[in-house]
Design a protein around this motif. Structure first.
Motif, PDB file in Angstrom:
ATOM      1  N   PRO A 109      30.588  35.863  38.564  1.00  0.00           N
ATOM      2  CA  PRO A 109      30.287  37.184  39.144  1.00  0.00           C
ATOM      3  C   PRO A 109      28.972  37.771  38.632  1.00  0.00           C
ATOM      4  N   ARG A 159      34.933  44.464  39.671  1.00  0.00           N
ATOM      5  CA  ARG A 159      35.773  43.289  39.398  1.00  0.00           C
ATOM      6  C   ARG A 159      35.541  42.784  37.976  1.00  0.00           C
ATOM      7  N   ARG A 192      37.300  44.884  35.597  1.00  0.00           N
ATOM      8  CA  ARG A 192      38.733  44.598  35.576  1.00  0.00           C
ATOM      9  C   ARG A 192      39.016  43.310  34.781  1.00  0.00           C
ATOM     10  N   ARG A 230      48.951  44.084  45.785  1.00  0.00           N
ATOM     11  CA  ARG A 230      47.753  43.364  46.190  1.00  0.00           C
ATOM     12  C   ARG A 230      48.068  42.229  47.168  1.00  0.00           C
ATOM     13  N   GLU A 272      42.781  37.566  48.075  1.00  0.00           N
ATOM     14  CA  GLU A 272      42.550  38.690  47.158  1.00  0.00           C
ATOM     15  C   GLU A 272      41.762  38.254  45.925  1.00  0.00           C
ATOM     16  N   GLU A 273      40.982  39.187  45.387  1.00  0.00           N
ATOM     17  CA  GLU A 273      40.255  38.914  44.144  1.00  0.00           C
ATOM     18  C   GLU A 273      41.222  39.015  42.969  1.00  0.00           C
ATOM     19  N   SER A 317      41.699  37.659  38.445  1.00  0.00           N
ATOM     20  CA  SER A 317      41.214  36.817  37.356  1.00  0.00           C
ATOM     21  C   SER A 317      42.229  35.769  36.939  1.00  0.00           C
TER      22      SER A 317
END
Ligand code: ATP
Ligand code: MG
Length: 465
Positions: free
Chosen positions: A247, A280, A283, A360, A410-411, A413
């Motif tokens: 990112p 993001r 997060r 989500r 969806e994004e 981690s």
């Protein structure tokens, strides 16, 4: 006194009792030497008295006592002893010798003081033929104690020297044995210390005794565990760095694009994307931090008494806007407090991650339900949704750090469920994934219920906020 050296300890355990034994032994051998010297001296006294007595005879009607020189000379042992004697008749008439010499009991010996000397004395009765009422005569012989004492000393000293040598030899052997016995321990120390050992390799100590083997095995097992943990940490850091790098590279591109772009709307587009990217990333950092806090030993263990129902209600309140935004019916089913013991912050974080996932991954128009119940001795929290669910074969993997189901729109981690499991297991509970009626996911968390009125023992109370 505390002896910290194993060698000194063992030496003390062997040599001190030995020394005590030797002391007792020396005392008895001194008594034995004394008894022997007494016996020898008494024999000589009696022998001397007999030699004198046998010379006493009637000569011309009178008793004649002549002292034979041999009777005196037998005491001449080089210790300059003085010999005293007295010969007297049965009714106490002195024939020859020292009139005031003390007398020993019949057929025995005594020690007495005479003319500032200590004497050992023996008295012998002897019949003289033709002496009439003068018979039997009594012969008393006394001798000073120099020769006697010298004999005691000689006898005793040889015993003393022998035993001293014995203790010294025993001590020497103990030291030698210890040196041999402790050698593997020293080698173990050197092996662990050795600078050319590549880190955490198992140590090898050839010739180690069976008592030391378990220590070496335990050490090696421990190092193996540490090595595995270190490898896991390394993997985690590499993964995290990788997750951050992608990112960041994207954001850097977006920033350059925004700088180059002159058209206001394109520029704004790039900036919006940049903002989303940084969100993001924030997060991800947040999740990493939470996970590191959830790991055992990373912070002081807190044992608060937590009402799961209340915690879930708070989480749902903060997530309500998101549910509305996504057109999802977010609901709570509860039947009163569900008290559990654990770290309040981490438990709330756990619920946040479950609710966040459900919201989500559930398509718009779906339903997410958080349910709380006390079943048997467990507090049970279930989060069900009407989303796509997780295929059975992936239900174990999703708990791994950074694991995400391939093709998810969806994004994320991939840390949420890892955090959930870490928190739940630290609180002594368990988490299981299942299927909700229909198609969605059902996550069930079980935590041991706090006993009623159970004051948290040893609790580190958080300051009132
Ligand atoms: N309620 C759910 N419904 C369907 N799939 C889910 C659900 N919860 C999790 N998953 C799947 O499991 C994977 C792992 O979830 P996890 O919460 O660990 O990571 P994430 O949500 O991707 O990232 P993070 O929560 O750290 O932002 C997700 O990528 C998602 O594919
Ligand atoms: Mg998640």
């Amino acid at each position: 006194m505390k002896i910290s050296s194993l060698r000194l300890q063992l030496l003390a355990w062997v040599v001190l009792p030995l020394a005590a034994l030797v002391t007792v032994n020396l005392w008895t051998s001194q008594r034995n030497a004394l008894a022997t010297a007494d016996l020898v001296t008494d024999r000589m006294l009696v022998g001397s008295a007999r030699a004198i007595a046998e010379r006493v005879a009637m000569a011309d009607g009178v008793l004649d006592a002549t002292i034979p020189p041999a009777a005196i000379e037998m005491f001449d042992t080089g210790d300059r002893d003085s010999v005293y004697y007295r010969v007297e008749t049965a009714n106490g008439r002195l024939l020859t010798g020292y009139p005031d010499l003390p007398q020993a009991p019949q057929s025995g010996s005594i020690e007495a003081s005479y003319r500032d000397h200590r004497l050992r004395l023996a008295t012998l009765s002897h019949a003289v033929i033709g002496a009439g009422t003068d018979s039997p005569i009594r012969v008393t012989v006394g001798v000073t104690l120099a020769g006697h004492d010298a004999m005691v000393q000689r006898l005793w000293f040889s015993a003393f020297a022998q035993q001293l040598a014995l203790v010294a030899i025993a001590g020497l052997f103990v030291l030698l044995g210890l040196r041999r016995g402790l050698a593997p321990l020293m080698r173990l120390r050197d092996a662990v210390r050795s600078p050319d050992r590549s880190d955490l390799d198992p140590v090898e100590v050839p010739g180690a005794q069976s008592e030391i083997r378990p220590l070496i095995d335990a050490l090696n097992a421990y190092m193996e565990r540490v090595r595995a943990q270190m490898a896991a940490q390394r993997r985690f850091i590499a993964n995290a760095a990788h997750q951050l790098r992608t990112p960041l590279a994207l954001m850097s591109t977006q920033a350059s694009y925004a700088l180059r772009e002159s058209a206001a709307d394109r520029r704004e587009e790039a900036l919006v994307a940049l903002q989303a990217g940084s969100g993001r990333l924030a997060r991800l950092a947040e999740q990493l931090l939470t996970l590191s806090r959830a790991e055992p030993g990373s912070r002081r263990p807190r044992v608060d008494r937590i009402d799961l129902t209340e915690a879930a209600r708070q989480v749902l309140e903060t997530h309500a806007p998101k549910a509305v935004e996504r057109d999802i019916d977010l609901g709570l089913e509860e039947a009163g407090p569900v008290p559990v013991i654990g770290d309040g912050t981490m438990l709330r974080e756990m619920i946040v991650n479950l609710v966040d996932n459900a919201l989500r991954y559930t398509p718009a128009g779906g339903t997410v339900t958080v349910k709380l119940a006390a079943i048997d001795r467990d507090g049970v929290l279930t989060v069900t949704d009407t989303g796509p669910g997780i295929p059975a074969e992936e239900r174990e993997q999703v708990f791994e750090r950074f694991y995400r189901i391939a093709g998810a729109a969806e994004e994320g981690s991939g840390l949420g469920l890892a955090i959930v499991r870490e928190v739940v297991e630290n609180a002594g509970g368990s988490v299981a994934l299942g299927e909700a009626a229909g198609s969605g996911l059902r996550v069930e968390v079980r935590l041991p219920l706090a006993a009623p009125k159970d004051r948290p023992t040893g609790a580190v109370r958080s300051p009132a906020r």
